[in-house]
Design an enzyme around this catalytic site. Sequence first.
Site, mmCIF file in Angstrom:
data_model
loop_
_atom_site.group_PDB
_atom_site.id
_atom_site.type_symbol
_atom_site.label_atom_id
_atom_site.label_comp_id
_atom_site.label_asym_id
_atom_site.label_seq_id
_atom_site.Cartn_x
_atom_site.Cartn_y
_atom_site.Cartn_z
ATOM 1 N N ARG A 1 -0.140 -8.652 -4.616
ATOM 2 C CA ARG A 1 -0.681 -9.864 -3.865
ATOM 3 C C ARG A 1 -1.647 -10.527 -4.663
ATOM 4 N NH1 ARG A 1 1.259 -6.920 0.407
ATOM 5 N NH2 ARG A 1 3.243 -7.896 1.435
ATOM 6 N N ASP B 1 6.238 -7.745 -5.148
ATOM 7 C CA ASP B 1 6.105 -8.030 -3.493
ATOM 8 C C ASP B 1 6.847 -9.548 -3.521
ATOM 9 O OD1 ASP B 1 5.767 -8.202 -0.794
ATOM 10 O OD2 ASP B 1 4.727 -6.270 -1.165
ATOM 11 N N HIS C 1 10.881 -7.822 0.515
ATOM 12 C CA HIS C 1 9.698 -7.939 -0.031
ATOM 13 C C HIS C 1 10.075 -8.417 -1.575
ATOM 14 C CE1 HIS C 1 6.542 -7.104 2.732
ATOM 15 N NE2 HIS C 1 7.140 -6.098 3.243
ATOM 16 N N GLU D 1 10.067 -3.372 6.144
ATOM 17 C CA GLU D 1 10.059 -4.836 6.590
ATOM 18 C C GLU D 1 10.919 -5.552 6.065
ATOM 19 O OE1 GLU D 1 5.475 -5.348 7.606
ATOM 20 O OE2 GLU D 1 5.860 -5.426 5.616
ATOM 21 N N TRP E 1 3.670 4.972 8.273
ATOM 22 C CA TRP E 1 2.674 4.155 8.389
ATOM 23 C C TRP E 1 2.496 3.568 9.782
ATOM 24 C CZ3 TRP E 1 3.446 -1.268 8.459
ATOM 25 C CH2 TRP E 1 4.717 -1.709 8.340
ATOM 26 N N TYR F 1 -5.276 2.642 6.372
ATOM 27 C CA TYR F 1 -5.364 1.299 5.694
ATOM 28 C C TYR F 1 -6.637 0.700 5.470
ATOM 29 C CZ TYR F 1 -0.271 0.379 5.867
ATOM 30 O OH TYR F 1 1.137 0.462 5.648
ATOM 31 N N ASP G 1 -7.425 -1.976 3.800
ATOM 32 C CA ASP G 1 -7.558 -3.511 4.048
ATOM 33 C C ASP G 1 -7.996 -3.825 5.387
ATOM 34 O OD1 ASP G 1 -4.972 -2.511 4.837
ATOM 35 O OD2 ASP G 1 -3.954 -4.384 4.754
ATOM 36 N N TRP H 1 -3.883 -2.930 0.696
ATOM 37 C CA TRP H 1 -2.932 -4.166 0.592
ATOM 38 C C TRP H 1 -4.046 -5.310 0.165
ATOM 39 C CZ3 TRP H 1 2.018 -2.817 0.155
ATOM 40 C CH2 TRP H 1 2.335 -1.979 1.062
ATOM 41 N N THR H 2 -3.759 -6.399 -0.813
ATOM 42 C CA THR H 2 -4.756 -7.189 -1.239
ATOM 43 C C THR H 2 -4.498 -8.639 -0.839
ATOM 44 O OG1 THR H 2 -3.630 -7.315 -3.330
ATOM 45 C CG2 THR H 2 -5.267 -5.580 -3.178
ATOM 46 N N GLU H 3 -3.942 -8.962 0.235
ATOM 47 C CA GLU H 3 -3.863 -10.355 0.565
ATOM 48 C C GLU H 3 -5.098 -10.966 0.673
ATOM 49 O OE1 GLU H 3 -2.413 -7.782 2.200
ATOM 50 O OE2 GLU H 3 -0.402 -8.427 2.926
#
Length: 504
Positions: free
Chosen positions: A144, A173, A244, A308, A373, A398, A400, A449-451
């Site tokens: 991300r 991703d 993804h 997902e 998770w 998590y 994030d 996670w780095t959104e």
Amino acid sequence: MPALVPRPTEAAFRSGHFTLDADTTLRLGAGAEPAAELLRTLLAPATGLSLRPSPEGRFALALDPGRGDLCEEGYVLTIDPDAALLLAARPTGLLRGIQTIRQLLPPQALAQAPQPGTRWLLPCADITDVPRHPWRGAMLDVARHFQPVSYLRRYVDLLALHKISVFHLHLTDDQGWRMPVTAYPKLTEIGGHRTESQKGPAGSATFDGIPHGGAYTRAELAGLVRYAADRGVTVMPEIEMPGHVRAALAAYPSLGNRPERTLDVWTSWGVCETVLGVHDEVLDFCRTVLDEVMDVFPSPYIHVGGEECPTAEWAHSIAARERAVAQGLPNPEALHGWFLGRIGEFLVRNGRRPVGWAETGAELPLDFTVMTWRDAAHTLTAARRGHPVVSAYHRATYLDHAQSDDPNEPPAQPGSVVDLRTVQAHDPVPEDADPDLAGRVLGTQAQLWTEFVTTPDHIEYLTYPRLCALADRAWSGATGWADFRIRLDEHTARLDALGVRHHP
Ligand code: ACM
């Protein structure tokens, strides 16, 4: 008595100390040189100590393979006024002990510039230390938002300080593909760049208009693997499939379910409907990519994502429906397990262990190691099916998610707050697990996670001190909140000496 993080299994401190100075030399047993080299590398910037090898050295580093009780990572550290000994059964144990020595010194020892006038004293002690769980991990999403390998090396250094054993590198991703693959150069040439990024959480209507991109070279990744190994950290790569994968589909549309369609590298966050097709070309692609991944990453575990993955495209694709019928599957949704089964077999044939994210704990092929998770109960579900399990329960691991409900916290993944106390309290082993099931829980890991995370400063703000808590719990077991809090106060001076921009 210095406050160590993670807390050693047994530590007794005595009065007196051993002094490290310009005359201190190291007596090295067979196989101890790499640990000595790490000690020199870590201490040189602040102390300038040379720590030369000598048969007369009063500081001994030695391996004793007969000490099977110390397992892969345990060590014994004995410090007296006139002699010190670090002993382990295996080389990784010595590397863990080096980090303890580092923490026993004054916090200035961790500074990156000379600290004249500081005396490098180690308190007299008897320490025996063996971790509770072998898997103490940290996942960083560089798909991300890309980070240069120079930062990944610092990230590894901070993991090693906390005796983290696995650096899980999320390389691909929907929004970016960061691993170069010789056979498919467009994966990074096209898939490594997106035109802009969504502002705010998935579903929001605004975009930043700023292109984002980046990819590693093979040499950079191989160098990172060696750098981490020298610190006792295994880099486990993750290549997402069959969902993804929008960045890969932007580069090679023929891998999708509608080859005539052109797609961009995704600029939104969330779950993307476009997934890999299930034709032979796709399986060949995945195997070729994983061959190159295995060349670069010696990790026994290879993560292939798996979560997902919407199946609507397969339900609408004649080719996918035919594949399901030909494989005797009840419906196109079952192609998910079939696909991962083929990939898992391939990795196992190559001597590796496939790892996947669980949606329920009951859906991945049996040769997978499972990361649970979504729900804490999935750990037990997966263990009951016989999977080795790593707990990555989002409400406790998590990073994030915001660490408090203070409105001044930087933008974070919406949903629950994951505060320090919650991370510290998270036992990866479910309460009602019998010893057999508990034995299948390898450990736990933190996810970043780095959104919404674009800079190293922000990474470190979210990671510390929560990763200290996770590392402590996974290495030491339940030490209690009050005990941890007191140790963390002292440990914070070490983070400060290293220039970590941690949460207050
Ligand atoms: C995940 O959070 N997508 C595993």
